[in-house]
Design a protein around this motif. Structure first.
Motif, PDB file in Angstrom:
ATOM      1  N   LEU A   1       0.897  -1.213   0.013  1.00 21.27           N
ATOM      2  CA  LEU A   1      -0.105   0.139  -0.055  1.00 21.27           C
ATOM      3  C   LEU A   1       0.828   1.216  -0.202  1.00 21.27           C
ATOM      4  O   LEU A   1       0.564   2.099  -0.860  1.00 21.27           O
ATOM      5  CB  LEU A   1      -0.952  -0.225   1.272  1.00 21.27           C
ATOM      6  CG  LEU A   1      -2.037   1.183   1.205  1.00 21.27           C
ATOM      7  CD1 LEU A   1      -2.969   1.171   0.024  1.00 21.27           C
ATOM      8  CD2 LEU A   1      -2.745   1.235   2.714  1.00 21.27           C
ATOM      9  N   GLU A   2       1.893   1.462   0.800  1.00 19.71           N
ATOM     10  CA  GLU A   2       2.695   2.626   0.923  1.00 19.71           C
ATOM     11  C   GLU A   2       3.612   2.703  -0.273  1.00 19.71           C
ATOM     12  O   GLU A   2       3.789   3.947  -0.708  1.00 19.71           O
ATOM     13  CB  GLU A   2       3.641   2.452   2.265  1.00 19.71           C
ATOM     14  CG  GLU A   2       2.787   2.583   3.468  1.00 19.71           C
ATOM     15  CD  GLU A   2       3.580   2.753   4.642  1.00 19.71           C
ATOM     16  OE1 GLU A   2       3.049   3.712   5.616  1.00 19.71           O
ATOM     17  OE2 GLU A   2       4.638   2.287   4.588  1.00 19.71           O
ATOM     18  N   ALA A   3       3.839   1.733  -0.803  1.00 14.23           N
ATOM     19  CA  ALA A   3       4.808   1.785  -2.190  1.00 14.23           C
ATOM     20  C   ALA A   3       4.024   2.293  -3.410  1.00 14.23           C
ATOM     21  O   ALA A   3       4.728   2.874  -4.208  1.00 14.23           O
ATOM     22  CB  ALA A   3       5.394   0.435  -2.509  1.00 14.23           C
ATOM     23  N   CYS A   4       2.711   2.043  -3.418  1.00 16.99           N
ATOM     24  CA  CYS A   4       1.873   2.565  -4.588  1.00 16.99           C
ATOM     25  C   CYS A   4       1.093   3.853  -4.130  1.00 16.99           C
ATOM     26  O   CYS A   4       0.483   4.336  -5.081  1.00 16.99           O
ATOM     27  CB  CYS A   4       1.001   1.525  -5.065  1.00 16.99           C
ATOM     28  SG  CYS A   4      -0.237   0.970  -3.953  1.00 16.99           S
TER      29      CYS A   4
ATOM     30  N   THR B   1       3.038  -4.234  -9.534  1.00 16.98           N
ATOM     31  CA  THR B   1       3.190  -5.061  -8.822  1.00 16.98           C
ATOM     32  C   THR B   1       2.462  -5.043  -7.360  1.00 16.98           C
ATOM     33  O   THR B   1       2.266  -5.849  -6.684  1.00 16.98           O
ATOM     34  CB  THR B   1       4.892  -4.919  -8.538  1.00 16.98           C
ATOM     35  OG1 THR B   1       5.551  -5.084  -9.630  1.00 16.98           O
ATOM     36  CG2 THR B   1       5.340  -6.089  -7.567  1.00 16.98           C
ATOM     37  N   SER B   2       2.637  -3.646  -7.017  1.00 16.60           N
ATOM     38  CA  SER B   2       2.022  -3.238  -5.677  1.00 16.60           C
ATOM     39  C   SER B   2       0.393  -3.692  -5.657  1.00 16.60           C
ATOM     40  O   SER B   2       0.007  -4.125  -4.607  1.00 16.60           O
ATOM     41  CB  SER B   2       1.922  -1.656  -5.457  1.00 16.60           C
ATOM     42  OG  SER B   2       3.307  -1.370  -5.294  1.00 16.60           O
TER      43      SER B   2
ATOM     44  N   LEU C   1       3.228 -15.134  -2.254  1.00 13.07           N
ATOM     45  CA  LEU C   1       3.622 -14.527  -3.503  1.00 13.07           C
ATOM     46  C   LEU C   1       3.210 -12.925  -3.317  1.00 13.07           C
ATOM     47  O   LEU C   1       4.054 -11.954  -3.754  1.00 13.07           O
ATOM     48  CB  LEU C   1       2.721 -14.913  -4.607  1.00 13.07           C
ATOM     49  CG  LEU C   1       3.068 -16.288  -5.380  1.00 13.07           C
ATOM     50  CD1 LEU C   1       2.097 -16.830  -6.347  1.00 13.07           C
ATOM     51  CD2 LEU C   1       4.418 -15.964  -6.104  1.00 13.07           C
ATOM     52  N   GLY C   2       2.198 -12.548  -2.530  1.00 11.94           N
ATOM     53  CA  GLY C   2       1.771 -11.203  -2.355  1.00 11.94           C
ATOM     54  C   GLY C   2       2.762 -10.642  -1.508  1.00 11.94           C
ATOM     55  O   GLY C   2       3.313  -9.406  -1.980  1.00 11.94           O
ATOM     56  N   SER C   3       3.414 -11.213  -0.496  1.00 13.58           N
ATOM     57  CA  SER C   3       4.625 -10.492   0.212  1.00 13.58           C
ATOM     58  C   SER C   3       5.894 -10.652  -0.548  1.00 13.58           C
ATOM     59  O   SER C   3       6.579  -9.556  -0.410  1.00 13.58           O
ATOM     60  CB  SER C   3       4.966 -11.664   1.471  1.00 13.58           C
ATOM     61  OG  SER C   3       6.158 -11.163   2.120  1.00 13.58           O
TER      62      SER C   3
ATOM     63  N   ILE D   1       9.350  -6.486  -3.752  1.00 18.62           N
ATOM     64  CA  ILE D   1       9.619  -5.750  -5.043  1.00 18.62           C
ATOM     65  C   ILE D   1       9.199  -4.476  -5.064  1.00 18.62           C
ATOM     66  O   ILE D   1       9.968  -3.485  -5.503  1.00 18.62           O
ATOM     67  CB  ILE D   1       9.117  -6.672  -6.282  1.00 18.62           C
ATOM     68  CG1 ILE D   1       9.631  -7.893  -6.275  1.00 18.62           C
ATOM     69  CG2 ILE D   1       9.388  -5.723  -7.364  1.00 18.62           C
ATOM     70  CD1 ILE D   1       9.242  -9.031  -7.546  1.00 18.62           C
ATOM     71  N   ALA D   2       7.866  -4.125  -4.678  1.00 12.60           N
ATOM     72  CA  ALA D   2       7.269  -2.739  -4.612  1.00 12.60           C
ATOM     73  C   ALA D   2       8.129  -1.780  -3.732  1.00 12.60           C
ATOM     74  O   ALA D   2       8.568  -0.705  -4.102  1.00 12.60           O
ATOM     75  CB  ALA D   2       6.048  -2.971  -4.374  1.00 12.60           C
TER      76      ALA D   2
END
Length: 386
Positions: free
Chosen positions: A206-209, A221-222, A251-253, A258-259
């Motif tokens: 959430l924070e990355a996007c 990816t986010s 996979l989500g983690s 990556i995000a």
């Protein structure tokens, strides 16, 4: 003429290999990253060794002809002394490959130890980018056993110094050559740790996007990470043996890792790092609480990024995110409570930690300006949980 979307760059991603039971092929992975290598250092969480999860991997490596040394003096948040001890173990053994097995602590310790082992300097020599990392380290493989930190795919490595202050070592040199994602290794993770680590991964995505660094390339990816975690976390907590949910969460983690490797985090992580600077607290819990305390404030000035994130979670708009997230925490059985050690601190002390220099990058990257008044208010809200 203006160009849309805005220019961006994405960092390199290590090889990723996913599948139930995939960790049993680690001997082949060693040969892939270190051809001809026969000396392997396994850096693992002490809890994994106690649970017997490390032994089958060690036996499989030895059956393939590897000489294996195990470093498992790891419990709680990673510490500089543990990195130094693991690096020394690698030097003493003449390790040709390092396998980091476990949660974020073991992964960060293993990654940094592999990166600095060829040199003679300790971890503090590289803390906060004081000095460049060695150009070439020992090839490493990361095998996460929790679905939370995404450290296996991040160039950021967090640890504490002797005074307990959280520091970081950043560098593409610390990334592993290969990542092995085996959801079977996460089946024994207790429900409360599944919740805490899963929420940590959610906050990463959430924070990355939604922060100032967010890009259209990274948001793909986010958003996928958000969708996977939102759909699987509560099921994984309530049905620990549900391999499909465990796989989606893992996979989500990873995608969330990556995000944040590309765009970093924001104010919830400013809070969690500040909390860790005061007393021991699980990073996932601290970050989850930090997001709950700030999310309603964050979405008030949404420029469309939170709306897109909400859509990825299956919601109609950004204004639904705060209540939905709080409900997710409740579904996962998360107690809104800080450890007893925090009772001796007040809100002013936490606010001071939030203003500490090492925590300013997360404050500055937050999409909405975080004023001193905001910090005081957030700190007061968090300390009511002590």
């Amino acid at each position: 003429m203006t160009f849309s979307p805005a220019p961006f760059s994405l960092n390199a991603v290590p090889e990723i290999h996913f599948g139930p039971g995939r960790a049993q092929a680690l001997a082949a992975d060693v040969q892939a990253v270190a051809p001809g290598g026969s000396s392997v250092l396994v850096v693992a969480d002490a809890a994994l060794v106690a649970l017997g999860l490390a032994a089958p991997i060690q036996r499989a490596l030895e059956a393939a002809g590897a000489s294996v040394t195990l470093y498992a003096e790891i419990a709680g948040e990673p510490k500089a002394a543990q990195i130094d001890a693991a690096a020394e173990a690698a030097r003493h053994q003449g390790a040709e490959a390092v396998i980091a097995l476990g949660g974020g602590s073991a992964l960060d310790i293993g990654k940094v130890a592999a990166a600095i082992a060829p040199a003679e300097e300790d971890a503090m020599h590289y803390a906060l980018a004081a000095n460049p990392l060695p150009a070439r380290g020992i090839p490493s493989i990361c095998v996460p056993t929790t679905a939370g930190t995404g450290s296996e795919l991040s160039a950021t490595n967090v640890f504490a110094n002797t005074a307990g202050k959280k520091l970081w070592i950043w560098g593409q040199e610390t990334k592993p050559k290969r990542v092995v994602l085996d959801p079977e290794l996460t089946l024994t993770l207790p429900p409360h740790l599944t919740a805490w680590t899963g929420l940590d991964a959610f906050v990463h995505a959430l924070e990355a996007c939604t922060n100032r660094n967010a890009t259209v390339g990274n948001s793909l990816t986010s958003h996928k990470a958000l969708a996977l975690i939102a759909g699987a976390l509560a099921t994984a907590v309530k049905e620990p043996q549900n391999l499909a949910a465990r796989g989606e969460l893992l996979l989500g983690s990873a995608f969330a890792g990556i995000a944040i490797d590309n765009c970093g985090t924001a104010v919830a992580h400013n809070i969690s790092h500040a909390l860790a600077g005061l007393a021991p607290v699980h990073h996932g819990l601290a970050t989850a609480l930090g997001l709950e305390a700030t999310l309603a404030w964050s979405v008030k000035t949404d420029d469309g990024q939170f709306a897109a994130a909400a859509k990825a979670c299956g919601l109609a708009g950004a204004d639904q995110l705060p209540d939905w997230y709080s409900d997710l925490m409740t579904q996962c059985g998360v107690a809104r409570r800080l450890p007893e050690a925090f009772k001796i601190f007040d809100a002013a002390t936490l606010a001071s930690e939030m203003r500490a220099p090492e925590n300013q990058p997360m404050r500055r990257s937050t999409a909405r300006e975080v004023t001193d008044a905001d910090i005081d208010r957030f700190a007061a809200a968090l300390m009511t949980l002590a």
